[in-house]
Design an enzyme around this catalytic site. Structure first.
Site, PDB file in Angstrom:
ATOM      1  N   TYR A  73     -10.009  84.145   5.472  1.00 47.02           N
ATOM      2  CA  TYR A  73      -9.073  83.224   4.803  1.00 47.02           C
ATOM      3  C   TYR A  73      -8.297  82.416   5.842  1.00 47.02           C
ATOM      4  CZ  TYR A  73      -4.865  81.413   2.642  1.00 47.02           C
ATOM      5  OH  TYR A  73      -3.842  80.576   2.258  1.00 47.02           O
ATOM      6  N   ASN A  82       1.282  89.095  -2.891  1.00 51.15           N
ATOM      7  CA  ASN A  82       2.512  88.691  -2.204  1.00 51.15           C
ATOM      8  C   ASN A  82       3.666  89.602  -2.594  1.00 51.15           C
ATOM      9  OD1 ASN A  82       1.188  86.613  -0.912  1.00 51.15           O
ATOM     10  ND2 ASN A  82       1.754  85.086  -2.446  1.00 51.15           N
ATOM     11  N   LEU A  83       4.647  89.688  -1.682  1.00 46.07           N
ATOM     12  CA  LEU A  83       5.766  90.616  -1.860  1.00 46.07           C
ATOM     13  C   LEU A  83       6.581  90.328  -3.132  1.00 46.07           C
ATOM     14  CD1 LEU A  83       7.632  92.866  -0.740  1.00 46.07           C
ATOM     15  CD2 LEU A  83       8.823  91.073   0.564  1.00 46.07           C
ATOM     16  N   PHE A 133       5.183  78.432   4.954  1.00 50.90           N
ATOM     17  CA  PHE A 133       5.568  79.789   5.307  1.00 50.90           C
ATOM     18  C   PHE A 133       5.398  80.642   4.035  1.00 50.90           C
ATOM     19  CE2 PHE A 133       6.527  80.051   9.815  1.00 50.90           C
ATOM     20  CZ  PHE A 133       6.122  78.765  10.145  1.00 50.90           C
ATOM     21  N   ASN A 184     -15.820  78.071  -0.695  1.00 55.70           N
ATOM     22  CA  ASN A 184     -14.784  77.504  -1.571  1.00 55.70           C
ATOM     23  C   ASN A 184     -13.709  76.749  -0.799  1.00 55.70           C
ATOM     24  OD1 ASN A 184     -14.074  77.078  -4.267  1.00 55.70           O
ATOM     25  ND2 ASN A 184     -12.426  78.570  -4.126  1.00 55.70           N
ATOM     26  N   GLY A 206      -3.030  94.409  10.424  1.00 57.08           N
ATOM     27  CA  GLY A 206      -3.096  92.965  10.188  1.00 57.08           C
ATOM     28  C   GLY A 206      -1.739  92.319   9.972  1.00 57.08           C
ATOM     29  N   ASP A 207      -0.682  93.132   9.700  1.00 62.53           N
ATOM     30  CA  ASP A 207       0.645  92.544   9.492  1.00 62.53           C
ATOM     31  C   ASP A 207       1.261  92.165  10.832  1.00 62.53           C
ATOM     32  OD1 ASP A 207       0.779  92.589   6.769  1.00 62.53           O
ATOM     33  OD2 ASP A 207       1.879  94.485   6.636  1.00 62.53           O
ATOM     34  N   SER A 265      -1.264  76.828   6.346  1.00 59.63           N
ATOM     35  CA  SER A 265      -0.449  78.044   6.277  1.00 59.63           C
ATOM     36  C   SER A 265       0.066  78.421   7.655  1.00 59.63           C
ATOM     37  CB  SER A 265      -1.333  79.170   5.737  1.00 59.63           C
ATOM     38  OG  SER A 265      -0.709  80.408   5.930  1.00 59.63           O
ATOM     39  N   LYS A 284      -8.177  78.064   7.033  1.00 61.29           N
ATOM     40  CA  LYS A 284      -7.063  77.131   7.218  1.00 61.29           C
ATOM     41  C   LYS A 284      -7.149  76.473   8.600  1.00 61.29           C
ATOM     42  CE  LYS A 284      -5.440  77.696   3.162  1.00 61.29           C
ATOM     43  NZ  LYS A 284      -5.727  76.637   2.174  1.00 61.29           N
ATOM     44  N   ASN A 308      -8.299  80.719 -10.991  1.00 61.98           N
ATOM     45  CA  ASN A 308      -7.092  81.521 -10.763  1.00 61.98           C
ATOM     46  C   ASN A 308      -5.894  80.913 -11.502  1.00 61.98           C
ATOM     47  OD1 ASN A 308      -5.916  83.813  -9.589  1.00 61.98           O
ATOM     48  ND2 ASN A 308      -5.040  82.615  -7.924  1.00 61.98           N
ATOM     49  N   SER A 309      -6.163  80.342 -12.673  1.00 60.47           N
ATOM     50  CA  SER A 309      -5.071  79.718 -13.441  1.00 60.47           C
ATOM     51  C   SER A 309      -5.525  79.562 -14.883  1.00 60.47           C
ATOM     52  CB  SER A 309      -4.710  78.357 -12.845  1.00 60.47           C
ATOM     53  OG  SER A 309      -5.854  77.549 -12.763  1.00 60.47           O
TER      54      SER A 309
HETATM   55  N1  LIG Z   1       0.858  81.052  -2.142  1.00 62.36           N
HETATM   56  C1  LIG Z   1       0.943  81.248  -0.846  1.00 62.36           C
HETATM   57  O1  LIG Z   1       1.584  82.201  -0.396  1.00 62.36           O
HETATM   58  C2  LIG Z   1       0.296  80.288   0.127  1.00 62.36           C
HETATM   59  C3  LIG Z   1       0.678  80.297   1.481  1.00 62.36           C
HETATM   60  C4  LIG Z   1       0.063  79.405   2.368  1.00 62.36           C
HETATM   61  C5  LIG Z   1      -0.917  78.542   1.912  1.00 62.36           C
HETATM   62  N2  LIG Z   1      -1.286  78.563   0.594  1.00 62.36           N
HETATM   63  C6  LIG Z   1      -2.348  77.647   0.141  1.00 62.36           C
HETATM   64  O2  LIG Z   1      -1.806  76.798  -0.858  1.00 62.36           O
HETATM   65  C7  LIG Z   1      -2.829  76.462  -1.803  1.00 62.36           C
HETATM   66  C8  LIG Z   1      -2.321  76.756  -3.197  1.00 62.36           C
HETATM   67  O3  LIG Z   1      -1.956  78.125  -3.283  1.00 62.36           O
HETATM   68  P1  LIG Z   1      -1.430  78.782  -4.631  1.00 62.36           P
HETATM   69  O4  LIG Z   1      -0.575  79.929  -4.241  1.00 62.36           O
HETATM   70  O5  LIG Z   1      -0.900  77.728  -5.522  1.00 62.36           O
HETATM   71  O6  LIG Z   1      -2.809  79.341  -5.203  1.00 62.36           O
HETATM   72  P2  LIG Z   1      -3.353  79.413  -6.706  1.00 62.36           P
HETATM   73  O7  LIG Z   1      -4.516  80.325  -6.700  1.00 62.36           O
HETATM   74  O8  LIG Z   1      -2.242  79.679  -7.650  1.00 62.36           O
HETATM   75  O9  LIG Z   1      -3.843  77.913  -6.926  1.00 62.36           O
HETATM   76  C9  LIG Z   1      -5.113  77.445  -6.523  1.00 62.36           C
HETATM   77  C10 LIG Z   1      -5.754  76.754  -7.706  1.00 62.36           C
HETATM   78  O10 LIG Z   1      -7.023  76.228  -7.294  1.00 62.36           O
HETATM   79  C11 LIG Z   1      -7.982  76.489  -8.298  1.00 62.36           C
HETATM   80  N3  LIG Z   1      -9.299  76.542  -7.627  1.00 62.36           N
HETATM   81  C12 LIG Z   1      -9.741  77.448  -6.728  1.00 62.36           C
HETATM   82  N4  LIG Z   1     -11.003  77.159  -6.362  1.00 62.36           N
HETATM   83  C13 LIG Z   1     -11.359  76.013  -7.024  1.00 62.36           C
HETATM   84  C14 LIG Z   1     -12.538  75.212  -7.068  1.00 62.36           C
HETATM   85  N5  LIG Z   1     -13.641  75.545  -6.375  1.00 62.36           N
HETATM   86  N6  LIG Z   1     -12.537  74.119  -7.853  1.00 62.36           N
HETATM   87  C15 LIG Z   1     -11.445  73.781  -8.585  1.00 62.36           C
HETATM   88  N7  LIG Z   1     -10.313  74.509  -8.594  1.00 62.36           N
HETATM   89  C16 LIG Z   1     -10.266  75.616  -7.815  1.00 62.36           C
HETATM   90  C17 LIG Z   1      -7.551  77.811  -8.939  1.00 62.36           C
HETATM   91  O11 LIG Z   1      -8.014  77.969 -10.263  1.00 62.36           O
HETATM   92  C18 LIG Z   1      -6.017  77.673  -8.891  1.00 62.36           C
HETATM   93  O12 LIG Z   1      -5.509  77.080 -10.080  1.00 62.36           O
HETATM   94  C19 LIG Z   1      -4.061  77.226  -1.373  1.00 62.36           C
HETATM   95  O13 LIG Z   1      -4.873  76.374  -0.601  1.00 62.36           O
HETATM   96  C20 LIG Z   1      -3.508  78.351  -0.528  1.00 62.36           C
HETATM   97  O14 LIG Z   1      -4.430  78.806   0.401  1.00 62.36           O
HETATM   98  C21 LIG Z   1      -0.692  79.394  -0.299  1.00 62.36           C
END
Ligand SMILES: NC(=O)c1ccc[n+]([C@@H]2O[C@H](COP(=O)([O-])OP(=O)(O)OC[C@H]3O[C@@H](n4cnc5c(N)ncnc54)[C@H](O)[C@@H]3O)[C@@H](O)[C@H]2O)c1
Length: 338
Positions: free
Chosen positions: A150, A200-201, A179, A100, A298-299, A125, A154, A35-36
């Site tokens: 999901y 996300n919004l 948050f 994962n 779910g909201d 989260s 957490k 995802n990057s």
């Molecule tokens: N963004 C939000 O709103 C939010 C809110 C609460 C919690 N989180 C948590 O924060 C963390 C980061 O979120 P984010 O928004 O930066 O997400 P993101 O998807 O931008 O970043 C996650 C990264 O992990 C990598 N990844 C996923 N699975 C992998 C694997 N098996 N091996 C190696 N790399 C892997 C992806 O390629 C990505 O670069 C996550 O754990 C997410 O659940 C995010």
């Protein structure tokens, strides 16, 4: 101090790598690029002048995780961002999410448990609270039944870390309950880049502002809130990133009171969906095309953080306003689409 940042090329991870490098930490990133993109490294270099080590590893491959820790015996701390995070997809593909988000966590904790001393920060989260009974939400508010696989990962993730810390005293861990992260680095070198339709919004708003999406749907205006739309606590991703450095330093300096601790990361201020839209219109000077549609299942109605524990115990406070965070998100969107 060498720190492993898993998911370090993702949204929150990349901003945290910047803050770690700014504080002089040596960073090694693991990311599978699911995802990057590797291009995020260029943004990190542009801001910090330093290229972190990067290894493309899928953390689901246990032998590769073991091999990594054999090669990097000097890793003292791990910040674990890597996870799948789309709530809707988790309902469709629960096993993918459990593998994962839970499998990878177990492999990392196994490796850290072998060390004489290890520090671990976990991305949790506010979803663990569900619809909390009282606002603002304190860390001791009860964890409610998860609404999705999901959310469950957490909750389970926190329990797995807590159980492990009870029997592995050399392991010190902090779970950070985010948050609603938003925004981008003020340099516009890194930011949020959702693949496909944003979940996300804020990225949905900025993409609509750019004309990439026709219209934003606001799900429900009949909630018991000031204007009838849902309330969330939006936090600038740079503030969030800085909290990770503070949390890691707390563990490195052995300032933690217990070897497993939990902190809320929010601003303490709730904003309605319509207030977020107004903020966008203010910083962009554009009218947003949006429509009120029926509630979405779910909201929850509202969620915003009590930040006293993070402020007083962790010694961290979110600095940016919603408008500042929104401006950074809009600047980033414009740069990406230029
Ligand atoms: N963004 C939000 O709103 C939010 C809110 C609460 C919690 N989180 C948590 O924060 C963390 C980061 O979120 P984010 O928004 O930066 O997400 P993101 O998807 O931008 O970043 C996650 C990264 O992990 C990598 N990844 C996923 N699975 C992998 C694997 N098996 N091996 C190696 N790399 C892997 C992806 O390629 C990505 O670069 C996550 O754990 C997410 O659940 C995010």
């Amino acid at each position: 101090m060498k720190v492993l940042v898993t998911g370090g090329l993702g949204f929150i991870g990349s901003h945290t790598v910047v803050e770690l490098q700014n504080k002089g930490f040596e960073v090694v990133i693991i990311d599978d690029l699911s995802n990057s993109s590797e291009k995020v490294l260029d943004g990190i270099v542009a801001i910090t002048g330093k290229k972190p080590l990067f290894e493309k590893i899928d953390l689901k491959e246990k032998s590769k995780v073991e091999d990594f820790f054999k090669r990097h015996t000097d890793v003292q701390g791990v910040i674990h961002f890597a996870a799948s995070k789309a709530v809707g997809e988790s309902v469709e593909k629960p096993l993918l999410y459990y593998e994962n988000n839970i499998g990878t966590l177990v492999y990392l904790l196994k490796e850290l448990s072998k060390k004489d001393k290890a520090s671990f920060i976990f991305s949790s989260s506010c979803t663990v609270y569900g619809q909390a009974d009282k606002m603002p939400i304190t860390e001791d508010a009860p964890v409610k039944t998860a609404e999705s696989p999901y959310g469950n990962t957490k909750q389970m993730g926190e329990e797995i870390i807590s159980d492990t810390c009870k029997v592995v005293p050399s392991l010190n861990a902090i779970a950070l309950r985010y948050f609603n992260p938003m925004g981008a680095h003020p340099s516009t070198e890194i930011g949020e880049l959702p693949i496909g339709v944003p979940q996300n919004l804020v990225p949905f708003i900025t993409q609509t502002g750019m004309g990439l999406r026709d219209q934003l749907s606001v799900f429900g205006d009949d909630y018991p809130t000031s204007d009838g739309t849902c309330v969330r606590d939006y936090i600038h991703v740079v503030d969030l990133a800085k909290a990770h450095v503070v949390a890691l330093q707390r563990l490195f300096e052995a300032k933690n009171k217990e070897n497993y601790e939990v902190f809320n990361l929010g601003t303490g201020k709730g904003s309605t969906v319509l207030e977020v839209i107004k903020s966008f219109e203010k910083v962009s000077g554009k009218k947003l095309n949006y429509k009120i549609v029926p509630r979405r299942s779910g909201d929850i109605t509202e969620a915003y953080a009590n930040t006293e524990k993070a402020n007083n115990v962790l010694g961290w406070k979110a600095e940016s306003t919603l408008d500042e965070a929104m401006k950074s998100a809009w600047d980033w969107e414009q740069k990406v689409r230029a």
